[in-house]
Design an enzyme around this catalytic site. Structure first.
Site, PDB file in Angstrom:
ATOM      1  N   GLU A 272       0.818  -1.216   0.000  1.00 38.74           N
ATOM      2  CA  GLU A 272       0.000   0.000   0.000  1.00 38.74           C
ATOM      3  C   GLU A 272       0.848   1.260   0.000  1.00 38.74           C
ATOM      4  O   GLU A 272       0.442   2.294  -0.531  1.00 38.74           O
ATOM      5  CB  GLU A 272      -0.933  -0.014   1.222  1.00 38.74           C
ATOM      6  CG  GLU A 272      -2.040   1.031   1.164  1.00 38.74           C
ATOM      7  CD  GLU A 272      -3.062   0.853   2.266  1.00 38.74           C
ATOM      8  OE1 GLU A 272      -3.929   1.739   2.393  1.00 38.74           O
ATOM      9  OE2 GLU A 272      -3.003  -0.163   2.997  1.00 38.74           O
ATOM     10  N   HIS A 293       8.879 -26.157   1.948  1.00 39.96           N
ATOM     11  CA  HIS A 293       8.435 -27.347   1.232  1.00 39.96           C
ATOM     12  C   HIS A 293       7.472 -26.990   0.100  1.00 39.96           C
ATOM     13  O   HIS A 293       6.777 -27.879  -0.411  1.00 39.96           O
ATOM     14  CB  HIS A 293       7.772 -28.317   2.208  1.00 39.96           C
ATOM     15  CG  HIS A 293       8.712 -28.861   3.229  1.00 39.96           C
ATOM     16  ND1 HIS A 293       9.322 -30.086   3.114  1.00 39.96           N
ATOM     17  CD2 HIS A 293       9.203 -28.307   4.378  1.00 39.96           C
ATOM     18  CE1 HIS A 293      10.122 -30.292   4.146  1.00 39.96           C
ATOM     19  NE2 HIS A 293      10.065 -29.223   4.936  1.00 39.96           N
ATOM     20  N   LYS A 404     -12.886   1.582  -1.810  1.00 38.78           N
ATOM     21  CA  LYS A 404     -13.796   1.932  -0.715  1.00 38.78           C
ATOM     22  C   LYS A 404     -14.978   2.744  -1.232  1.00 38.78           C
ATOM     23  O   LYS A 404     -16.139   2.492  -0.882  1.00 38.78           O
ATOM     24  CB  LYS A 404     -13.054   2.739   0.357  1.00 38.78           C
ATOM     25  CG  LYS A 404     -12.045   1.956   1.170  1.00 38.78           C
ATOM     26  CD  LYS A 404     -11.408   2.878   2.211  1.00 38.78           C
ATOM     27  CE  LYS A 404     -10.399   2.168   3.072  1.00 38.78           C
ATOM     28  NZ  LYS A 404      -9.782   3.067   4.072  1.00 38.78           N
TER      29      LYS A 404
END
Length: 431
Positions: A272, A293, A404
């Site tokens: 951000e 792994h 938003k």
């Protein structure tokens, strides 16, 4: 915090940074440090976050937390992004009496079982949003409030609000006389872990707020305009230099389960703050030894586009491995899990170095309240330094705000540029 950048040098990695390049970059680090110091001294927006070890008020945080009715076994944090990740990072690494759970999404498949398994008579809610208008946070506050009421629990005795001076959350606190704390001025949410945003849930959970701030202060004391003597700036500067040379992915790989939320917090901070104007690095979350792994295969043998950072504590608990009977397990004799994990971390570094892949090693004294406070502070400083070197506005987030605004407008049924884009986008479903 200790940072080893040898694995990112051109003599060890490709892409890598030459020592001459680092020397030249160090001149820019000194200039950037002067700018950062000025911003801190004048409490400028964003830079004010790096003064939190001194400006945060632990007594006020404790006083607000003390108003929550006891007992508390579970702290439910309604927030999203920086309003939740900082709290999760601190509470997971620091010793607490209560469990901290974050409601940082609006997925009913996650929320329903969480509420079903939580004893709300022994729980507290912390609602966190600077604006008090964040859709996901407000929805979860309403859901939690309803759950408390359905359980016959007075939610007003068990709720603390962290928000700005105005907005729905501020009004909620005023209307119901809830304990409340301010989101500090000039501190973007993702930089607020060492403020009431991250510390209030920790305080309710019985964590050591003062130790976290002491750790942050220790990190602040290391800041100086020389990357060769400042761990935070070394990380930030090397990250920028490697990104310029093609390492556009930054994989954060802590070797401690309690630091897994830290990797998630780092991902938000890095993405951000620095992902703008076609610049920055794409953060990748990993966990050692689990992802040794899986993801290590790509880091070692995939595109040469990843900078890997390992993080390990120099002190950790011991848990001895019982003596094995099978001779094929002889290598496990006289070992403990912590020692094995340290060897796993060393193996990852060696694995990457052997094929000239850039790797940076970060170590802290211990995973505890002080250690996580210092780790968060120094990575915030690294991020600010990187933003200065890239010439970015580190502290705004236009892409996040677009989303938003689109969500709020769509829920209201409004027609805006954002909702038109949502409605008019083409689709090609394959069924």
């Amino acid at each position: 915090m200790y940072v080893d950048i040898a694995g990112a040098l051109a003599e060890a990695a490709a892409p890598g940074v030459s020592r001459d390049s680092l020397d030249r970059l160090n001149d820019r680090v000194a200039t950037a440090h002067d700018r950062i110091e000025t911003g801190m001294a004048e409490a400028e927006h964003g830079y004010a976050a790096l003064s939190l070890p001194e400006t945060a008020d632990p007594e006020a945080i404790r006083a607000a937390a003390d108003r929550i009715e006891e007992p508390v076994d579970t702290v439910l944090v309604a927030g999203i992004g920086g309003s939740a990740l900082g709290a999760a990072t601190l509470a997971t690494a620091a010793e607490t009496d209560a469990t901290v759970r974050t409601l940082d999404n609006v997925d009913p498949a996650e929320t329903q079982p969480l509420l079903a398994e939580t004893d709300l008579e022994r729980s507290a809610m912390v609602a966190v949003s600077r604006s008090g208008t964040t859709v996901e946070t407000l929805a979860n506050v309403q859901v939690l409030r309803g759950a408390f009421e359905d359980a016959g629990v007075d939610w007003t005795e068990r709720t603390l609000v962290v928000t700005g001076e105005e907005g729905p959350l501020a009004r909620l606190a005023d209307d119901h006389d809830l304990p409340s704390l301010p989101v500090p001025a000039g501190v973007p949410g993702r930089f607020g872990a060492l403020s009431a945003v991250g510390l209030a849930p920790l305080a309710i959970a019985g964590g050591d707020v003062e130790a976290v701030l002491e750790g942050g202060a220790a990190g602040k004391a290391t800041l100086e305009g020389d990357l060769f003597s400042c761990p935070a700036y070394a990380f930030g500067a090397v990250s920028v230099a490697l990104a310029d040379r093609g390492a556009t992915v930054s994989a954060m790989m802590p070797y401690a389960e309690a630091l897994e939320p830290f990797a998630e917090w780092f991902a938000q901070l890095w993405a951000e703050s620095l992902g703008k104007d076609g610049l920055g690095q794409i953060p990748q979350r990993a966990l050692g030894a689990t992802d040794q792994h899986s993801q290590l295969q790509c880091y070692r043998d995939g595109p040469r586009s990843t900078m890997v950072t390992t993080v390990r504590p120099r002190e950790r608990p011991d848990l001895a491995v019982p003596e094995p009977e099978d001779e094929d397990l002889a290598h496990l004799r006289d070992t403990d899990l912590g020692g094995i994990l340290d060897q796993e971390c060393a193996a990852t570094t060696a694995s990457l170095t052997a094929v000239d892949r850039p790797v940076v090693r970060v170590e802290i004294d211990a995973v505890d309240a002080r250690g996580i406070g210092q780790l968060c502070y120094e990575f915030e400083a690294a991020c600010v330094l990187a933003g200065e070197l890239l010439g970015l506005d580190t502290f705004h987030q236009p892409a996040v705000e677009w989303g938003k605004n689109a969500t709020r407008a769509s829920l209201r049924g409004e027609t805006t540029a954002e909702t038109r884009t949502m409605d008019e986008r083409s689709s090609l479903w394959v069924e």
